[in-house]
Design a protein around this motif. Structure first.
Motif, PDB file in Angstrom:
ATOM      1  N   ARG A 246      28.638  89.523  10.345  1.00 42.23           N
ATOM      2  CA  ARG A 246      27.722  90.649  10.109  1.00 42.23           C
ATOM      3  C   ARG A 246      28.212  91.544   8.982  1.00 42.23           C
ATOM      4  O   ARG A 246      27.454  91.881   8.058  1.00 42.23           O
ATOM      5  CB  ARG A 246      27.580  91.460  11.407  1.00 42.23           C
ATOM      6  N   LEU A 247      29.501  91.919   9.004  1.00 42.96           N
ATOM      7  CA  LEU A 247      30.006  92.910   8.065  1.00 42.96           C
ATOM      8  C   LEU A 247      30.350  92.337   6.694  1.00 42.96           C
ATOM      9  O   LEU A 247      30.202  93.013   5.677  1.00 42.96           O
ATOM     10  CB  LEU A 247      31.247  93.595   8.651  1.00 42.96           C
ATOM     11  N   ILE A 248      30.822  91.108   6.646  1.00 37.10           N
ATOM     12  CA  ILE A 248      31.234  90.496   5.384  1.00 37.10           C
ATOM     13  C   ILE A 248      30.109  89.664   4.763  1.00 37.10           C
ATOM     14  O   ILE A 248      29.908  89.672   3.551  1.00 37.10           O
ATOM     15  CB  ILE A 248      32.469  89.592   5.589  1.00 37.10           C
ATOM     16  N   PHE A 249      29.364  88.957   5.615  1.00 37.68           N
ATOM     17  CA  PHE A 249      28.381  88.007   5.100  1.00 37.68           C
ATOM     18  C   PHE A 249      26.933  88.446   5.289  1.00 37.68           C
ATOM     19  O   PHE A 249      26.017  87.750   4.849  1.00 37.68           O
ATOM     20  CB  PHE A 249      28.600  86.639   5.756  1.00 37.68           C
ATOM     21  N   GLY A 250      26.713  89.575   5.961  1.00 37.67           N
ATOM     22  CA  GLY A 250      25.356  90.075   6.137  1.00 37.67           C
ATOM     23  C   GLY A 250      24.493  89.233   7.047  1.00 37.67           C
ATOM     24  O   GLY A 250      23.262  89.262   6.961  1.00 37.67           O
ATOM     25  N   ASP A 251      25.107  88.487   7.934  1.00 36.42           N
ATOM     26  CA  ASP A 251      24.377  87.625   8.860  1.00 36.42           C
ATOM     27  C   ASP A 251      23.870  88.469  10.024  1.00 36.42           C
ATOM     28  O   ASP A 251      24.644  89.120  10.720  1.00 36.42           O
ATOM     29  CB  ASP A 251      25.297  86.512   9.365  1.00 36.42           C
ATOM     30  N   THR A 252      22.571  88.460  10.234  1.00 33.13           N
ATOM     31  CA  THR A 252      21.995  89.259  11.311  1.00 33.13           C
ATOM     32  C   THR A 252      21.827  88.459  12.599  1.00 33.13           C
ATOM     33  O   THR A 252      21.283  88.966  13.578  1.00 33.13           O
ATOM     34  CB  THR A 252      20.620  89.805  10.887  1.00 33.13           C
ATOM     35  N   GLY A 253      22.292  87.212  12.591  1.00 29.98           N
ATOM     36  CA  GLY A 253      22.203  86.382  13.794  1.00 29.98           C
ATOM     37  C   GLY A 253      23.138  86.875  14.879  1.00 29.98           C
ATOM     38  O   GLY A 253      24.059  87.660  14.620  1.00 29.98           O
ATOM     39  N   PRO A 254      22.913  86.433  16.105  1.00 27.14           N
ATOM     40  CA  PRO A 254      23.756  86.888  17.218  1.00 27.14           C
ATOM     41  C   PRO A 254      25.179  86.371  17.091  1.00 27.14           C
ATOM     42  O   PRO A 254      25.409  85.220  16.721  1.00 27.14           O
ATOM     43  CB  PRO A 254      23.061  86.283  18.454  1.00 27.14           C
ATOM     44  N   GLY A 255      26.129  87.241  17.366  1.00 26.15           N
ATOM     45  CA  GLY A 255      27.527  86.848  17.366  1.00 26.15           C
ATOM     46  C   GLY A 255      27.966  86.474  18.767  1.00 26.15           C
ATOM     47  O   GLY A 255      27.192  86.543  19.725  1.00 26.15           O
ATOM     48  N   ARG A 256      29.222  86.076  18.901  1.00 27.13           N
ATOM     49  CA  ARG A 256      29.777  85.724  20.199  1.00 27.13           C
ATOM     50  C   ARG A 256      30.895  86.681  20.550  1.00 27.13           C
ATOM     51  O   ARG A 256      31.744  86.954  19.712  1.00 27.13           O
ATOM     52  CB  ARG A 256      30.350  84.304  20.166  1.00 27.13           C
ATOM     53  N   ASP A 257      30.888  87.162  21.786  1.00 25.45           N
ATOM     54  CA  ASP A 257      32.043  87.930  22.214  1.00 25.45           C
ATOM     55  C   ASP A 257      33.120  86.974  22.702  1.00 25.45           C
ATOM     56  O   ASP A 257      32.932  85.751  22.746  1.00 25.45           O
ATOM     57  CB  ASP A 257      31.661  88.972  23.273  1.00 25.45           C
ATOM     58  N   ALA A 258      34.260  87.517  23.066  1.00 26.85           N
ATOM     59  CA  ALA A 258      35.403  86.679  23.429  1.00 26.85           C
ATOM     60  C   ALA A 258      35.106  85.792  24.626  1.00 26.85           C
ATOM     61  O   ALA A 258      35.551  84.635  24.687  1.00 26.85           O
ATOM     62  CB  ALA A 258      36.621  87.560  23.701  1.00 26.85           C
ATOM     63  N   PHE A 259      34.331  86.300  25.592  1.00 29.77           N
ATOM     64  CA  PHE A 259      34.023  85.490  26.773  1.00 29.77           C
ATOM     65  C   PHE A 259      33.110  84.317  26.412  1.00 29.77           C
ATOM     66  O   PHE A 259      33.278  83.208  26.932  1.00 29.77           O
ATOM     67  CB  PHE A 259      33.375  86.365  27.849  1.00 29.77           C
ATOM     68  N   ALA A 260      32.158  84.553  25.517  1.00 31.21           N
ATOM     69  CA  ALA A 260      31.285  83.470  25.074  1.00 31.21           C
ATOM     70  C   ALA A 260      32.070  82.420  24.300  1.00 31.21           C
ATOM     71  O   ALA A 260      31.755  81.223  24.364  1.00 31.21           O
ATOM     72  CB  ALA A 260      30.151  84.030  24.214  1.00 31.21           C
ATOM     73  N   VAL A 261      33.099  82.862  23.578  1.00 32.29           N
ATOM     74  CA  VAL A 261      33.938  81.921  22.838  1.00 32.29           C
ATOM     75  C   VAL A 261      34.694  81.008  23.808  1.00 32.29           C
ATOM     76  O   VAL A 261      34.826  79.801  23.570  1.00 32.29           O
ATOM     77  CB  VAL A 261      34.907  82.669  21.911  1.00 32.29           C
ATOM     78  N   VAL A 262      35.190  81.579  24.893  1.00 29.32           N
ATOM     79  CA  VAL A 262      35.873  80.750  25.900  1.00 29.32           C
ATOM     80  C   VAL A 262      34.928  79.659  26.396  1.00 29.32           C
ATOM     81  O   VAL A 262      35.297  78.477  26.489  1.00 29.32           O
ATOM     82  CB  VAL A 262      36.374  81.611  27.080  1.00 29.32           C
ATOM     83  N   ASP A 263      33.686  80.032  26.704  1.00 28.02           N
ATOM     84  CA  ASP A 263      32.725  79.040  27.180  1.00 28.02           C
ATOM     85  C   ASP A 263      32.419  78.002  26.102  1.00 28.02           C
ATOM     86  O   ASP A 263      32.255  76.804  26.403  1.00 28.02           O
ATOM     87  CB  ASP A 263      31.435  79.731  27.618  1.00 28.02           C
ATOM     88  N   ALA A 264      32.340  78.451  24.843  1.00 29.26           N
ATOM     89  CA  ALA A 264      32.046  77.522  23.750  1.00 29.26           C
ATOM     90  C   ALA A 264      33.168  76.515  23.542  1.00 29.26           C
ATOM     91  O   ALA A 264      32.928  75.407  23.034  1.00 29.26           O
ATOM     92  CB  ALA A 264      31.800  78.304  22.456  1.00 29.26           C
ATOM     93  N   MET A 265      34.384  76.882  23.930  1.00 32.54           N
ATOM     94  CA  MET A 265      35.524  75.983  23.760  1.00 32.54           C
ATOM     95  C   MET A 265      35.583  74.893  24.835  1.00 32.54           C
ATOM     96  O   MET A 265      36.252  73.871  24.644  1.00 32.54           O
ATOM     97  CB  MET A 265      36.835  76.777  23.781  1.00 32.54           C
TER      98      MET A 265
END
Length: 336
Positions: A246-265
């Motif tokens: 969001r801050l560097i690339f201007g992407d307005t798509g949804p990000g992942r919080d740390a808990f979502a990252v655990v599930d994604a792994m």
């Protein structure tokens, strides 16, 4: 995000850290940041046939291969192998100060030989369509950075290099350990900014001492083309990468919080375990995911104690999350 803007924020190549499991994990936090491999030596690929060192997942992209070496022909062959393995960028290491690298006459010691580096880069560029980039220091030992760095960059430019990452510290090849070389020589951000002004046609990224996403944004705002973050991105990955899109690339798509990252792994971990990979080889990169948050210590302890055990699987993630929640939640039970 504009095409080919991933270099605005990159994660530094770090020996024993940024392996393929680490890169896959970092990719779950940021879709756009550029990731680098650990340094792979050209002799290992060309003479040793260690092509397994080039293994990576398409899911890691955008990703770049960093090579070490000092022989133009050998590095050209290694660059070609890297391109064939799927790496669109091949980076030449001219910044590592370790004794092992020095003994092979490459890494930071190459800053003493700009003409050779130019020859190497020209050979690599001719060998494949991959973009050839260079990571360097501002100088080594008794070199005067204000004198040597412009010469070095001009040589790279004449060889056809268009993107350079500058670690804004000298490297002392004698007298300082690699760890000390990351911390003791003073940072010189103004010199790197001056090099951007002197070489406007070069894409220049800065590396060294960058510990927050806010600091990275500030450096970009000063006119640099990119920022490379090292240890902070490894030790506190969510702090650096979670809001980067969001801050560097201007992407307005949804990000992942740390808990979502655990599930994604979890699917990745199951897949790797089925290949015989040990859980700890993956989760060691996840220890800092909750750094600075309540329960972070319990999360680290649970992973450290259980992930190395034979047969350990994704249930260890559940144990670690339970420990994190239990530690983060104050005991509200009434006293007996």
């Amino acid at each position: 995000m504009k095409k080919n803007q991933s270099h605005r924020l990159s994660i530094a190549p770090m020996m024993d850290w940024t392996d393929r499991h680490c890169r896959f994990f970092h990719r779950q936090l940021s879709r756009h940041s550029l990731l680098y491999t650990e340094m792979v030596t050209a002799p290992a690929l060309v003479r040793g046939g260690a092509l397994h060192l080039l293994e990576h997942s398409p899911a890691e992209h955008p990703v770049a291969l960093q090579l070490g070496g000092s022989d133009p022909r050998e590095l050209a062959q290694a660059a070609q192998l890297g391109w064939q393995a799927g790496y669109p960028e091949i980076n030449l290491n001219c910044g590592c100060p370790s004794d092992r690298v020095q003994s092979g006459s490459f890494g930071a010691v190459l800053m003493e030989h700009p003409a050779l580096v130019g020859e190497i880069c020209a050979a690599m560029i001719a060998a494949s369509p991959a973009e050839v980039t260079v990571k360097c220091r501002i100088g080594v030992d008794d070199q005067i950075p204000q004198t040597i760095l412009p010469v070095f960059l001009e040589t790279l430019s004449q060889a056809g290099v268009r993107r350079v990452i500058i670690h804004a510290r000298k490297a002392w090849l004698q007298g300082l350990s690699p760890k000390d070389n990351r911390e003791i020589p003073p940072l010189d951000y103004p010199l790197v900014l001056a090099m951007k002004a002197a070489f406007p046609h070069l894409h220049i990224s800065i590396n060294g001492g960058i510990t927050s996403l806010a600091q990275a944004c500030a450096l970009l705002d000063q006119g640099l083309d990119g920022v490379m973050v090292g240890r902070a991105a490894y030790q506190r990955p969510a702090d650096i990468l979670q809001d980067a899109d969001r801050l560097i690339f201007g992407d307005t798509g949804p990000g992942r919080d740390a808990f979502a990252v655990v599930d994604a792994m979890r699917p990745y971990i199951r897949q790797e375990l089925s290949k015989g990979v040990r859980l700890a080889s993956i989760t060691r990169h996840m220890l800092g995911l909750f750094a600075g948050k309540p329960g972070a210590r319990a999360w680290r302890r649970a992973l450290s104690e259980h992930a190395h055990r034979a047969g350990a699987g994704t249930e260890v993630l559940d144990m670690a999350l339970d420990a994190l929640h239990a530690s983060a939640t104050p005991d509200t039970a009434a006293p007996a």
